[in-house]
Design a protein around this motif. Structure first.
Motif, PDB file in Angstrom:
ATOM      1  N   LEU A 195       4.479  -5.311  -7.149  1.00  0.00           N
ATOM      2  CA  LEU A 195       4.731  -6.709  -7.455  1.00  0.00           C
ATOM      3  C   LEU A 195       5.956  -6.847  -8.360  1.00  0.00           C
ATOM      4  N   ARG A 196       6.785  -7.839  -8.063  1.00  0.00           N
ATOM      5  CA  ARG A 196       7.964  -8.132  -8.870  1.00  0.00           C
ATOM      6  C   ARG A 196       7.729  -9.457  -9.591  1.00  0.00           C
ATOM      7  N   LYS A 209      10.073   0.437  10.427  1.00  0.00           N
ATOM      8  CA  LYS A 209      10.517  -0.405   9.324  1.00  0.00           C
ATOM      9  C   LYS A 209       9.606  -1.636   9.237  1.00  0.00           C
ATOM     10  N   TYR A 210       8.828  -1.694   8.176  1.00  0.00           N
ATOM     11  CA  TYR A 210       7.891  -2.816   8.003  1.00  0.00           C
ATOM     12  C   TYR A 210       8.644  -3.983   7.354  1.00  0.00           C
ATOM     13  N   LYS A 211       9.575  -4.542   8.120  1.00  0.00           N
ATOM     14  CA  LYS A 211      10.431  -5.617   7.628  1.00  0.00           C
ATOM     15  C   LYS A 211      10.576  -6.674   8.717  1.00  0.00           C
ATOM     16  N   ALA A 212      11.047  -7.849   8.339  1.00  0.00           N
ATOM     17  CA  ALA A 212      11.208  -8.949   9.291  1.00  0.00           C
ATOM     18  C   ALA A 212      12.638  -9.039   9.815  1.00  0.00           C
ATOM     19  N   HIS A 213      13.419  -7.968   9.714  1.00  0.00           N
ATOM     20  CA  HIS A 213      14.844  -8.025  10.043  1.00  0.00           C
ATOM     21  C   HIS A 213      15.098  -8.468  11.474  1.00  0.00           C
ATOM     22  N   LEU A 214      14.328  -7.952  12.431  1.00  0.00           N
ATOM     23  CA  LEU A 214      14.578  -8.285  13.830  1.00  0.00           C
ATOM     24  C   LEU A 214      14.322  -9.766  14.086  1.00  0.00           C
ATOM     25  N   PRO A 235       5.146 -10.769  -4.079  1.00  0.00           N
ATOM     26  CA  PRO A 235       4.503  -9.626  -3.422  1.00  0.00           C
ATOM     27  C   PRO A 235       5.522  -8.731  -2.747  1.00  0.00           C
ATOM     28  N   GLY A 236       5.161  -7.459  -2.605  1.00  0.00           N
ATOM     29  CA  GLY A 236       6.007  -6.493  -1.917  1.00  0.00           C
ATOM     30  C   GLY A 236       5.336  -5.985  -0.665  1.00  0.00           C
ATOM     31  N   SER A 237       5.390  -4.662  -0.443  1.00  0.00           N
ATOM     32  CA  SER A 237       4.867  -4.077   0.787  1.00  0.00           C
ATOM     33  C   SER A 237       3.463  -3.512   0.627  1.00  0.00           C
ATOM     34  N   HIS A 238       2.855  -3.668  -0.549  1.00  0.00           N
ATOM     35  CA  HIS A 238       1.498  -3.166  -0.751  1.00  0.00           C
ATOM     36  C   HIS A 238       0.495  -4.304  -0.604  1.00  0.00           C
ATOM     37  N   LEU A 267      -2.097 -13.612  -2.651  1.00  0.00           N
ATOM     38  CA  LEU A 267      -0.781 -13.563  -2.060  1.00  0.00           C
ATOM     39  C   LEU A 267      -0.864 -12.895  -0.690  1.00  0.00           C
ATOM     40  N   VAL A 268       0.280 -12.872   0.018  1.00  0.00           N
ATOM     41  CA  VAL A 268       0.399 -12.178   1.289  1.00  0.00           C
ATOM     42  C   VAL A 268       1.588 -11.236   1.180  1.00  0.00           C
ATOM     43  N   ASP A 269       1.443 -10.020   1.683  1.00  0.00           N
ATOM     44  CA  ASP A 269       2.539  -9.056   1.509  1.00  0.00           C
ATOM     45  C   ASP A 269       3.839  -9.605   2.091  1.00  0.00           C
ATOM     46  N   HIS A 270       4.926  -9.418   1.348  1.00  0.00           N
ATOM     47  CA  HIS A 270       6.256  -9.929   1.698  1.00  0.00           C
ATOM     48  C   HIS A 270       6.259 -11.455   1.819  1.00  0.00           C
ATOM     49  N   GLY A 271       5.281 -12.124   1.207  1.00  0.00           N
ATOM     50  CA  GLY A 271       5.187 -13.573   1.324  1.00  0.00           C
ATOM     51  C   GLY A 271       5.756 -14.300   0.122  1.00  0.00           C
ATOM     52  N   ASP A 272       5.323 -15.552  -0.031  1.00  0.00           N
ATOM     53  CA  ASP A 272       5.804 -16.397  -1.117  1.00  0.00           C
ATOM     54  C   ASP A 272       5.186 -15.964  -2.446  1.00  0.00           C
ATOM     55  N   PRO A 273       5.886 -16.248  -3.558  1.00  0.00           N
ATOM     56  CA  PRO A 273       5.343 -15.895  -4.874  1.00  0.00           C
ATOM     57  C   PRO A 273       4.266 -16.879  -5.322  1.00  0.00           C
ATOM     58  N   ILE A 274       3.548 -16.513  -6.344  1.00  0.00           N
ATOM     59  CA  ILE A 274       2.607 -17.423  -6.989  1.00  0.00           C
ATOM     60  C   ILE A 274       3.068 -17.652  -8.422  1.00  0.00           C
ATOM     61  N   ARG A 275       2.576 -18.743  -9.009  1.00  0.00           N
ATOM     62  CA  ARG A 275       2.843 -19.056 -10.411  1.00  0.00           C
ATOM     63  C   ARG A 275       1.569 -18.834 -11.213  1.00  0.00           C
TER      64      ARG A 275
END
Length: 473
Positions: A68-69, A366-371, A84-87, A30-38
């Motif tokens: 991970l969620r 803030k390690y987020k894509a908000h901007l 994936p989350g921020s780790h 996976l990639v952090d803050h990316g798409d989920p896997i099955r």
């Protein structure tokens, strides 16, 4: 040359990207803050439609370790969706039936390994991954650059040499004044017969470093340098190799011996225990950086913390260009004094800041894509969850404005720059209350600089955004 996995189509990201060898245990990526896997039940040694609860129970510690969620998907069969989350990091996944390792899971950084290396090098590897504490991760060793996992090993060895407790060893030395036990037979046969009656061969206990331990350190450093040579063109690998050369110089010449459990002390201080454990990882070839093994150590690293360290280092470099004083993490904490039997969070802690007698600038990373999401979709086009999270960040930034009595206050939310690396986004909102002027600033910053010119451009852009005259916005 085979194509790199990162070059494959986006829709394939997170899935198994190469056919695994026969009987190999799979590695999910996976990639952090990316798409989920099955995850299908067969891939983790499970079967039937009721495997989810057992799998989650067996792997809850490792899933939590990587932030991970999980969700359950029942369309066309029961599958587990992993978000994936921020780790970032790698952990083993065990079968719910046998509790043996059935697969591995690797969360990679969204900003390329090379960008992560640039950031870690620039911050002096201030944030390092947490290693071990789980079984080996199938297939992960060749996917992780050697400098990432070599850095904490090297940090432990440096700490060991700084605080090494010396022990007594037997030393023999010719002296003009007696010390310890004089070897009279040797003195009579050699020195007295040659007229050197004042030269006394003495044997005495003396403080010295444990020679066996030093030989193990030399061996470990040599193996680390060998592993890093695989990426000799990588800046972080070169930086770590330079630190190894300095340690070798401090150690001096001497024997080199592979560390083994039977020649290592079982007691000692925490720094000694940590260093011995790190040397054991290298000696057992447990996949540190993919040297000789397909399976690698479990590890995790909070990308949020790496981003915070990177922003703090950038703001420190920016301070002299604005004529302000940099405020480090140890100076920005402000306690909340609660009264009564109930209390909430204990302090407001911005990540870093800049100040003078008239100005205060708070900067929170803030390690987020908000901007980037705001630039693409606008406020009304954001999902409710993103808007709620961004609203909380804005309120947090505005709360920091109460931490200083300066007339001019800027509160900056620093986001990773996405997209065009030569165009830096920034937007400013202004609030005025009496004499006080408060500016709320959203600003982008690259996750690592690809060149000195990009660094200069970032410093110039932030200098223009933050520069303001007395009494002006």
């Amino acid at each position: 040359m085979p194509a790199r996995r990162g070059a494959q189509k986006p829709k394939a990201r997170g899935e198994l990207t190469r056919p695994p060898p026969l009987n190999a245990r799979p590695l999910f990526r996976l990639v952090d803050h990316g798409d989920p896997i099955r995850i299908e039940p067969a891939a983790v040694g499970a079967a039937g439609d009721r495997w989810i609860d057992g799998f989650l129970q067996a792997n809850q510690i490792q899933l939590r370790r990587l932030d991970l969620r999980t969700d359950v998907e029942t369309r066309g069969g029961v599958r587990l969706l992993v978000h994936p989350g921020s780790h970032i990091g790698a952990v083993p996944l065990v079968s719910p039936a046998t509790r043996r390792v059935a697969a591995g899971l690797l969360v990679e950084p969204r900003f390329r390994w090379s960008a992560l290396g640039s950031v870690l090098q620039a911050t002096g590897f201030a944030v390092e991954p947490r290693l071990g504490q789980a079984a080996l991760v199938p297939g992960s060793a060749r996917e992780v650059p050697p400098w990432l996992l070599a850095a904490p090993v090297l940090n432990r060895l440096e700490a060991l040499l700084r605080y090494l407790r010396r022990g007594f060893v037997e030393r023999t030395e010719v002296r003009t004044s007696p010390r310890g036990r004089i070897e009279w037979t040797q003195w009579a046969q050699r020195n007295l017969a040659n007229g050197q009656w004042s030269r006394l061969p003495c044997s005495f206990p003396d403080l010295d470093d444990d020679p066996q331990l030093l030989s193990a350190i030399r061996w470990t450093l040599a193996r680390l340098e060998q592993n890093l040579a695989q990426q000799r063109d990588s800046p972080p690998a070169r930086a770590l190799s330079a630190r190894i050369r300095l340690l070798n110089h401090d150690l001096g010449p001497g024997p080199s011996q592979r560390p083994s459990p039977w020649n290592q002390p079982q007691t000692g201080s925490a720094w000694l225990t940590d260093a011995l454990q790190a040397m054991g990882w290298i000696a057992e070839e447990r996949g540190l950086g993919g040297a000789r093994s397909l399976d690698g150590l479990a590890w995790d690293l909070e990308a949020d913390q790496v981003w915070e360290a990177w922003v703090a280092a950038f703001v420190r470099d920016l301070a002299p260009q604005l004529g302000l004083t940099w405020v480090g993490a140890s100076e920005v904490q402000h306690r909340l004094n609660w009264q009564g039997s109930l209390s909430s969070m204990g302090a407001l802690i911005p990540d870093t800041g800049l100040r003078s007698a008239e100005r205060m600038i708070w900067v929170d990373a803030k390690y987020k894509a908000h901007l980037a999401l705001l630039a693409r979709y606008g406020w009304s086009g954001l999902k409710d969850a993103v808007r709620d999270a961004h609203r909380a960040d804005l309120h947090q930034a505005l709360a920091y404005s109460a931490l200083s009595s300066a007339d001019q206050i800027d509160s900056v939310l620093a986001y990773p720059q996405l997209g065009d690396e030569h165009h830096f986004r920034a937007t400013i909102a202004t609030l005025t209350s009496g004499r006080r002027q408060v500016r709320l600033i959203l600003a982008g910053l690259p996750f690592g600089f690809r060149s000195p010119s990009q660094r200069d451009l970032a410093l110039s852009t932030w200098r223009k955004v933050l520069g303001r005259s007395e009494g002006g916005g």
